[in-house]
Design a protein around this motif. Sequence first.
Motif, PDB file in Angstrom:
ATOM      1  N   GLN A  62       0.889  -1.216  -0.042  1.00 21.08           N
ATOM      2  CA  GLN A  62       0.046   0.015  -0.125  1.00 21.08           C
ATOM      3  C   GLN A  62       0.642   1.274  -0.144  1.00 21.08           C
ATOM      4  O   GLN A  62       0.553   2.319  -0.743  1.00 21.08           O
ATOM      5  CB  GLN A  62      -1.003  -0.004   1.110  1.00 21.08           C
ATOM      6  N   LEU A  63       1.897   1.099   0.620  1.00 26.95           N
ATOM      7  CA  LEU A  63       2.795   2.476   0.581  1.00 26.95           C
ATOM      8  C   LEU A  63       3.574   2.672  -0.575  1.00 26.95           C
ATOM      9  O   LEU A  63       3.785   3.756  -1.086  1.00 26.95           O
ATOM     10  CB  LEU A  63       3.974   2.278   1.732  1.00 26.95           C
ATOM     11  N   MET A  64       3.934   1.598  -1.348  1.00 24.39           N
ATOM     12  CA  MET A  64       4.503   1.773  -2.707  1.00 24.39           C
ATOM     13  C   MET A  64       3.533   2.214  -3.670  1.00 24.39           C
ATOM     14  O   MET A  64       3.898   3.116  -4.338  1.00 24.39           O
ATOM     15  CB  MET A  64       4.815   0.313  -3.001  1.00 24.39           C
ATOM     16  N   VAL A  65       2.199   2.096  -3.487  1.00 23.82           N
ATOM     17  CA  VAL A  65       1.039   2.489  -4.282  1.00 23.82           C
ATOM     18  C   VAL A  65       1.002   4.013  -3.929  1.00 23.82           C
ATOM     19  O   VAL A  65       0.944   4.745  -4.946  1.00 23.82           O
ATOM     20  CB  VAL A  65      -0.079   1.687  -4.342  1.00 23.82           C
ATOM     21  N   LEU A  66       1.066   3.960  -2.621  1.00 22.30           N
ATOM     22  CA  LEU A  66       0.793   5.521  -2.323  1.00 22.30           C
ATOM     23  C   LEU A  66       2.050   6.500  -2.867  1.00 22.30           C
ATOM     24  O   LEU A  66       1.768   7.600  -3.392  1.00 22.30           O
ATOM     25  CB  LEU A  66       0.776   5.691  -0.957  1.00 22.30           C
ATOM     26  N   MET A  67       3.151   5.957  -2.873  1.00 21.61           N
ATOM     27  CA  MET A  67       4.024   6.758  -3.133  1.00 21.61           C
ATOM     28  C   MET A  67       4.330   7.033  -4.507  1.00 21.61           C
ATOM     29  O   MET A  67       4.603   7.936  -5.110  1.00 21.61           O
ATOM     30  CB  MET A  67       5.536   5.966  -2.650  1.00 21.61           C
ATOM     31  N   GLU A  68       3.806   5.886  -5.454  1.00 22.96           N
ATOM     32  CA  GLU A  68       3.758   6.189  -6.875  1.00 22.96           C
ATOM     33  C   GLU A  68       2.721   7.182  -7.250  1.00 22.96           C
ATOM     34  O   GLU A  68       2.847   7.887  -8.163  1.00 22.96           O
ATOM     35  CB  GLU A  68       3.421   4.896  -7.579  1.00 22.96           C
ATOM     36  N   ASN A  69       1.502   7.471  -6.540  1.00 24.37           N
ATOM     37  CA  ASN A  69       0.472   8.330  -6.829  1.00 24.37           C
ATOM     38  C   ASN A  69       0.630   9.558  -6.203  1.00 24.37           C
ATOM     39  O   ASN A  69      -0.060  10.465  -6.124  1.00 24.37           O
ATOM     40  CB  ASN A  69      -0.917   7.641  -6.288  1.00 24.37           C
ATOM     41  N   THR A  70       1.722   9.867  -5.236  1.00 23.67           N
ATOM     42  CA  THR A  70       1.790  10.826  -4.574  1.00 23.67           C
ATOM     43  C   THR A  70       2.933  11.958  -5.523  1.00 23.67           C
ATOM     44  O   THR A  70       4.061  11.515  -5.970  1.00 23.67           O
ATOM     45  CB  THR A  70       2.557  10.902  -3.099  1.00 23.67           C
ATOM     46  N   THR A  71       2.618  13.155  -5.830  1.00 26.85           N
ATOM     47  CA  THR A  71       3.415  14.197  -6.544  1.00 26.85           C
ATOM     48  C   THR A  71       3.952  15.428  -5.705  1.00 26.85           C
ATOM     49  O   THR A  71       4.996  15.756  -6.111  1.00 26.85           O
ATOM     50  CB  THR A  71       2.277  15.006  -7.245  1.00 26.85           C
ATOM     51  N   GLU A  73       8.794   6.025   5.890  1.00 20.55           N
ATOM     52  CA  GLU A  73       7.817   4.870   6.398  1.00 20.55           C
ATOM     53  C   GLU A  73       8.050   3.492   5.676  1.00 20.55           C
ATOM     54  O   GLU A  73       8.114   2.390   6.316  1.00 20.55           O
ATOM     55  CB  GLU A  73       6.491   5.298   6.295  1.00 20.55           C
ATOM     56  N   LEU A  74       8.237   3.585   4.303  1.00 24.60           N
ATOM     57  CA  LEU A  74       8.469   2.308   3.456  1.00 24.60           C
ATOM     58  C   LEU A  74       9.838   1.675   4.028  1.00 24.60           C
ATOM     59  O   LEU A  74       9.778   0.243   4.041  1.00 24.60           O
ATOM     60  CB  LEU A  74       8.368   2.889   1.950  1.00 24.60           C
ATOM     61  N   THR A  75      10.828   2.433   4.084  1.00 22.82           N
ATOM     62  CA  THR A  75      12.017   1.881   4.560  1.00 22.82           C
ATOM     63  C   THR A  75      11.911   1.390   5.978  1.00 22.82           C
ATOM     64  O   THR A  75      12.450   0.202   6.194  1.00 22.82           O
ATOM     65  CB  THR A  75      13.227   3.107   4.773  1.00 22.82           C
ATOM     66  N   ARG A  76      11.261   1.822   6.992  1.00 17.61           N
ATOM     67  CA  ARG A  76      11.150   1.482   8.190  1.00 17.61           C
ATOM     68  C   ARG A  76      10.680   0.081   8.348  1.00 17.61           C
ATOM     69  O   ARG A  76      10.814  -0.778   9.109  1.00 17.61           O
ATOM     70  CB  ARG A  76      10.551   2.453   9.060  1.00 17.61           C
ATOM     71  N   THR A  77       9.354   0.004   7.445  1.00 15.88           N
ATOM     72  CA  THR A  77       8.510  -1.365   7.332  1.00 15.88           C
ATOM     73  C   THR A  77       9.396  -2.385   6.749  1.00 15.88           C
ATOM     74  O   THR A  77       9.541  -3.327   7.079  1.00 15.88           O
ATOM     75  CB  THR A  77       7.514  -0.709   6.455  1.00 15.88           C
TER      76      THR A  77
END
Length: 320
Positions: A176-185, A196-200
């Motif tokens: 979910q974080l990867m999808v969120l990062m791809e859709n965030t500008t 947060e993705l790195t910590r996870t």
Amino acid sequence: MKKKILIFSLIALLLLGACAKAPAQKYEYITEDSTGYAGVPELPRESLLMDEALEGYELGSSTQERLVIKTANMRVSVVDPVEAMWSVSQMATQLGGYVISSESSSSVNSSGEYKTASISIRIPTQKLDVAMEKIRQLSADGKDGVLSESTSGEDVTSDYVDTESRVRNLEAAEEQLMVLMENTTDLDKTMKVFRELTRTREEIEVLKGHMKYLRESASMSMISVNFVAEASIKPIEIGGWKPGVTARESLQKLIDIAQGIADVLIRFSIVCLPFLIPLGLGAFFVTKAVKKRRAKKQVQRANYYAKPPVIDPVEPEKKD
């Protein structure tokens, strides 16, 4: 009269019709409110699929193979401890295991200098009994040469299943974080999501390492063996006489006698003293009073005999 009956019949029909329509209106209201009300969203299909997936996981977790970490400790008397240590090392390699640690040293007692050795190995769990039997065969006196032996097991199945569940949840969050990062500008939001993705990802790697450790520990049992020289524990024997055995038996008898005396004193102090102390105090005061009375009588008697005798005066005889 007929007119009144007709009016009464019409009123009754109207009342019956109203009562018959009331349940239908109530049912339609409930149905419409439960399905078409805008404030209550319809349950998404994805949540139903997630429930089915969780139910399938619960069924699968109940069939999880038990993970038990087995450990064995042995103390064996051998002719040559160092040679026995190398034999165990070769045996571990042959059985598909490996050596964790090994150590040899010398010790001195009243009989001389002797070698001691210790070794820790890991072998496949299914070959644990075979390895322990081979170590017993290294003893110089057979079964009597095995001075001590113990085995223990730790069930880590629950820990493994819990860790696996946490990994699965973290991996879903990672997606979910990867999808969120791809859709965030926005750059700032992108950096927050990346942290947060790195910590996870780090937490997932740590948990997977813990799972790997549990699997390997359960599949490879550990055996710790301490070898001692047979001559160092063998009693001294001179022409059939064993002074060491005699001394040990005498010491044991002395300890038994001292223990018996201590037990008698403890029982006496607990059982008898509570009764003897009041009796002793009473006897002490009675004896003291009797002695005091006797001393008083002796003083009175001494005073009586110490007084000078009273002599009556003799009157002179009268001469005729």
